[in-house]
Design a protein around this motif. Structure first.
Motif, PDB file in Angstrom:
ATOM      1  N   GLU A 167       0.826  -1.196   0.000  1.00 24.18           N
ATOM      2  CA  GLU A 167       0.000   0.000   0.000  1.00 24.18           C
ATOM      3  C   GLU A 167       0.865   1.253   0.000  1.00 24.18           C
ATOM      4  OE1 GLU A 167      -3.970   1.781   2.213  1.00 24.18           O
ATOM      5  OE2 GLU A 167      -3.121  -0.150   2.790  1.00 24.18           O
ATOM      6  N   ALA A 168       0.395   2.279  -0.692  1.00 27.30           N
ATOM      7  CA  ALA A 168       1.143   3.530  -0.816  1.00 27.30           C
ATOM      8  C   ALA A 168       0.695   4.521   0.241  1.00 27.30           C
ATOM      9  CB  ALA A 168       0.936   4.116  -2.213  1.00 27.30           C
ATOM     10  N   THR A 169       1.463   5.600   0.386  1.00 27.80           N
ATOM     11  CA  THR A 169       1.125   6.675   1.303  1.00 27.80           C
ATOM     12  C   THR A 169       1.365   8.011   0.622  1.00 27.80           C
ATOM     13  OG1 THR A 169       1.476   7.539   3.550  1.00 27.80           O
ATOM     14  CG2 THR A 169       3.437   6.850   2.346  1.00 27.80           C
ATOM     15  N   PHE A 170       0.693   9.043   1.091  1.00 30.73           N
ATOM     16  CA  PHE A 170       0.754  10.382   0.503  1.00 30.73           C
ATOM     17  C   PHE A 170       1.336  11.328   1.544  1.00 30.73           C
ATOM     18  CE2 PHE A 170      -2.108  14.294  -0.126  1.00 30.73           C
ATOM     19  CZ  PHE A 170      -1.166  14.945  -0.907  1.00 30.73           C
ATOM     20  N   LYS A 171       2.476  11.975   1.221  1.00 34.90           N
ATOM     21  CA  LYS A 171       3.136  12.849   2.177  1.00 34.90           C
ATOM     22  C   LYS A 171       3.876  13.978   1.450  1.00 34.90           C
ATOM     23  CE  LYS A 171       2.291  10.431   6.001  1.00 34.90           C
ATOM     24  NZ  LYS A 171       1.248   9.597   5.402  1.00 34.90           N
ATOM     25  N   LYS A 172       4.388  14.941   2.242  1.00 34.42           N
ATOM     26  CA  LYS A 172       5.236  16.007   1.715  1.00 34.42           C
ATOM     27  C   LYS A 172       6.701  15.562   1.774  1.00 34.42           C
ATOM     28  CE  LYS A 172       6.140  20.972   2.154  1.00 34.42           C
ATOM     29  NZ  LYS A 172       5.765  22.222   2.861  1.00 34.42           N
ATOM     30  N   TYR A 173       7.452  15.877   0.732  1.00 35.48           N
ATOM     31  CA  TYR A 173       8.845  15.431   0.608  1.00 35.48           C
ATOM     32  C   TYR A 173       9.791  16.514   1.133  1.00 35.48           C
ATOM     33  CZ  TYR A 173      13.054  13.636  -1.777  1.00 35.48           C
ATOM     34  OH  TYR A 173      14.307  13.141  -2.075  1.00 35.48           O
ATOM     35  N   ARG A 174      10.716  16.106   2.036  1.00 34.83           N
ATOM     36  CA  ARG A 174      11.712  17.044   2.541  1.00 34.83           C
ATOM     37  C   ARG A 174      13.096  16.394   2.492  1.00 34.83           C
ATOM     38  NH1 ARG A 174      10.660  19.642   8.243  1.00 34.83           N
ATOM     39  NH2 ARG A 174      11.286  17.592   9.055  1.00 34.83           N
ATOM     40  N   ALA A 175      13.996  16.939   1.683  1.00 35.14           N
ATOM     41  CA  ALA A 175      15.360  16.412   1.585  1.00 35.14           C
ATOM     42  C   ALA A 175      16.127  16.775   2.855  1.00 35.14           C
ATOM     43  CB  ALA A 175      16.059  16.983   0.357  1.00 35.14           C
ATOM     44  N   ILE A 176      16.936  15.826   3.361  1.00 42.83           N
ATOM     45  CA  ILE A 176      17.691  16.093   4.596  1.00 42.83           C
ATOM     46  C   ILE A 176      19.191  15.856   4.437  1.00 42.83           C
ATOM     47  CG2 ILE A 176      15.753  15.667   6.149  1.00 42.83           C
ATOM     48  CD1 ILE A 176      16.776  12.846   6.578  1.00 42.83           C
ATOM     49  N   GLY A 177      19.651  15.354   3.298  1.00 44.88           N
ATOM     50  CA  GLY A 177      21.080  15.131   3.118  1.00 44.88           C
ATOM     51  C   GLY A 177      21.361  14.033   2.113  1.00 44.88           C
ATOM     52  N   TYR A 178      22.553  13.409   2.240  1.00 47.57           N
ATOM     53  CA  TYR A 178      22.962  12.334   1.338  1.00 47.57           C
ATOM     54  C   TYR A 178      23.593  11.209   2.159  1.00 47.57           C
ATOM     55  CZ  TYR A 178      22.252  15.760  -2.356  1.00 47.57           C
ATOM     56  OH  TYR A 178      21.698  16.692  -3.193  1.00 47.57           O
ATOM     57  N   ASP A 179      23.426   9.977   1.684  1.00 47.77           N
ATOM     58  CA  ASP A 179      24.044   8.854   2.377  1.00 47.77           C
ATOM     59  C   ASP A 179      25.449   8.612   1.833  1.00 47.77           C
ATOM     60  OD1 ASP A 179      23.773   7.540  -0.062  1.00 47.77           O
ATOM     61  OD2 ASP A 179      22.093   6.296   0.585  1.00 47.77           O
ATOM     62  N   GLU A 180      26.104   7.534   2.317  1.00 42.68           N
ATOM     63  CA  GLU A 180      27.486   7.268   1.925  1.00 42.68           C
ATOM     64  C   GLU A 180      27.639   6.912   0.459  1.00 42.68           C
ATOM     65  OE1 GLU A 180      25.702   3.456   3.658  1.00 42.68           O
ATOM     66  OE2 GLU A 180      25.642   5.627   4.004  1.00 42.68           O
ATOM     67  N   HIS A 181      26.525   6.600  -0.211  1.00 42.18           N
ATOM     68  CA  HIS A 181      26.559   6.279  -1.644  1.00 42.18           C
ATOM     69  C   HIS A 181      26.158   7.479  -2.506  1.00 42.18           C
ATOM     70  CE1 HIS A 181      27.119   2.108  -0.510  1.00 42.18           C
ATOM     71  NE2 HIS A 181      26.005   2.159   0.233  1.00 42.18           N
ATOM     72  N   GLY A 182      25.970   8.625  -1.867  1.00 43.85           N
ATOM     73  CA  GLY A 182      25.610   9.827  -2.617  1.00 43.85           C
ATOM     74  C   GLY A 182      24.142   9.933  -2.954  1.00 43.85           C
ATOM     75  N   ARG A 183      23.330   9.068  -2.380  1.00 44.35           N
ATOM     76  CA  ARG A 183      21.892   9.120  -2.641  1.00 44.35           C
ATOM     77  C   ARG A 183      21.223  10.092  -1.680  1.00 44.35           C
ATOM     78  NH1 ARG A 183      21.076   2.691  -2.217  1.00 44.35           N
ATOM     79  NH2 ARG A 183      22.029   3.279  -0.221  1.00 44.35           N
ATOM     80  N   GLU A 184      20.251  10.824  -2.176  1.00 52.13           N
ATOM     81  CA  GLU A 184      19.562  11.804  -1.341  1.00 52.13           C
ATOM     82  C   GLU A 184      18.741  11.099  -0.268  1.00 52.13           C
ATOM     83  OE1 GLU A 184      17.915  15.909  -2.631  1.00 52.13           O
ATOM     84  OE2 GLU A 184      16.235  14.505  -2.853  1.00 52.13           O
ATOM     85  N   THR A 185      18.885  11.551   0.966  1.00 58.05           N
ATOM     86  CA  THR A 185      18.043  11.063   2.051  1.00 58.05           C
ATOM     87  C   THR A 185      16.932  12.072   2.289  1.00 58.05           C
ATOM     88  OG1 THR A 185      19.520  12.058   3.679  1.00 58.05           O
ATOM     89  CG2 THR A 185      19.888   9.740   3.139  1.00 58.05           C
ATOM     90  N   PHE A 186      15.815  11.601   2.829  1.00 58.13           N
ATOM     91  CA  PHE A 186      14.649  12.483   2.913  1.00 58.13           C
ATOM     92  C   PHE A 186      13.704  12.032   4.015  1.00 58.13           C
ATOM     93  CE2 PHE A 186      13.938   9.120  -0.171  1.00 58.13           C
ATOM     94  CZ  PHE A 186      12.712   8.602   0.201  1.00 58.13           C
ATOM     95  N   GLU A 187      12.814  12.933   4.349  1.00 57.33           N
ATOM     96  CA  GLU A 187      11.709  12.626   5.250  1.00 57.33           C
ATOM     97  C   GLU A 187      10.400  12.812   4.497  1.00 57.33           C
ATOM     98  OE1 GLU A 187      13.346  13.912   9.662  1.00 57.33           O
ATOM     99  OE2 GLU A 187      12.361  15.440   8.409  1.00 57.33           O
TER     100      GLU A 187
END
Length: 220
Positions: A167-187
């Motif tokens: 099942e999916a969820t609907f939320k607002k996207y907030r970027a918070i940084g990058y992980d050790e692989h350079g991928r964007e982390t988010f809330e």
């Protein structure tokens, strides 16, 4: 149907198919496909409506009155949206969760609707209906969303996401940084503070698509 409204409008305007085609600079064959129903949408419909003297929204949807009347320009503070309409499927949140995966093949959506939004990948656009109160008061149960699964999320946008379940969820996207692989982390942030925030560094989250339109009915 569109083909019937086109034929009715053209005959009332006492125009031939060739007249319409020449006026909007398409081939008569292309116009004929609209009147025979072989094609049920076109970016030329607003221009056709203008040439035939009918309301563009009525021509595309059948809703409202066909005639147009001159109005005092000082009275209105809105303009007619003459963008072409595109048909998209209506999905539930389970179908959205497995959109474009082998688990969902696009068969048996809840229904179909129309949008003026145009994606670079038209098959990646679908509609959802909001349920629950996690995004209130801006988004309420019954509100309609148009989602583009080909669009990359960006800070501050609204997204449909999946957290491991189907099942999916609907939320607002907030970027918070990058992980050790350079991928964007988010809330993923609910607008209603009574609901929890989801964090991509603490759980696996997959973004399904970006919300590009929000529609609300004020009917009771």
């Amino acid at each position: 149907m569109l083909k019937d409204r086109l034929k009715e409008a053209r005959k009332n305007a006492k125009k031939s198919q060739a007249d319409v085609a020449n006026a909007i600079k398409i081939t008569q064959s292309a116009y004929s496909q609209l009147e025979t129903g072989r094609v049920d949408s076109s970016s030329h419909l607003p221009a056709i409506a203008n040439f035939l003297g009918v309301d563009a929204y009525w021509l595309q949807t059948g809703i409202g009155e066909s005639s147009t009347e001159s109005k005092d320009p000082s009275f209105t503070n809105v303009v007619i949206n003459e963008s072409p309409l595109y048909k998209i499927p209506i999905l539930d949140f389970v179908q959205a969760g497995i959109f474009h995966e082998s688990g969902y093949d696009g068969i048996n959506p809840l229904g179909e609707t129309y949008t003026t939004y145009r994606s670079c990948k038209p098959d990646s656009v679908f509609s959802l209906e909001v349920s629950g109160l996690s995004m209130s008061p801006e988004f309420l149960p019954g509100d309609k969303l148009v989602v583009d699964s080909a669009k990359e999320p960006y800070p501050g946008c609204y997204v449909i996401a999946q957290n491991g379940s189907h099942e999916a969820t609907f939320k607002k996207y907030r970027a918070i940084g990058y992980d050790e692989h350079g991928r964007e982390t988010f809330e993923l942030i609910p607008l209603n503070p009574d609901f929890p925030v989801m964090n991509s560094t603490q759980q696996e989250i997959r973004i399904i698509g970006v919300v590009v339109e929000h529609l609300r009915s004020f009917g009771k």
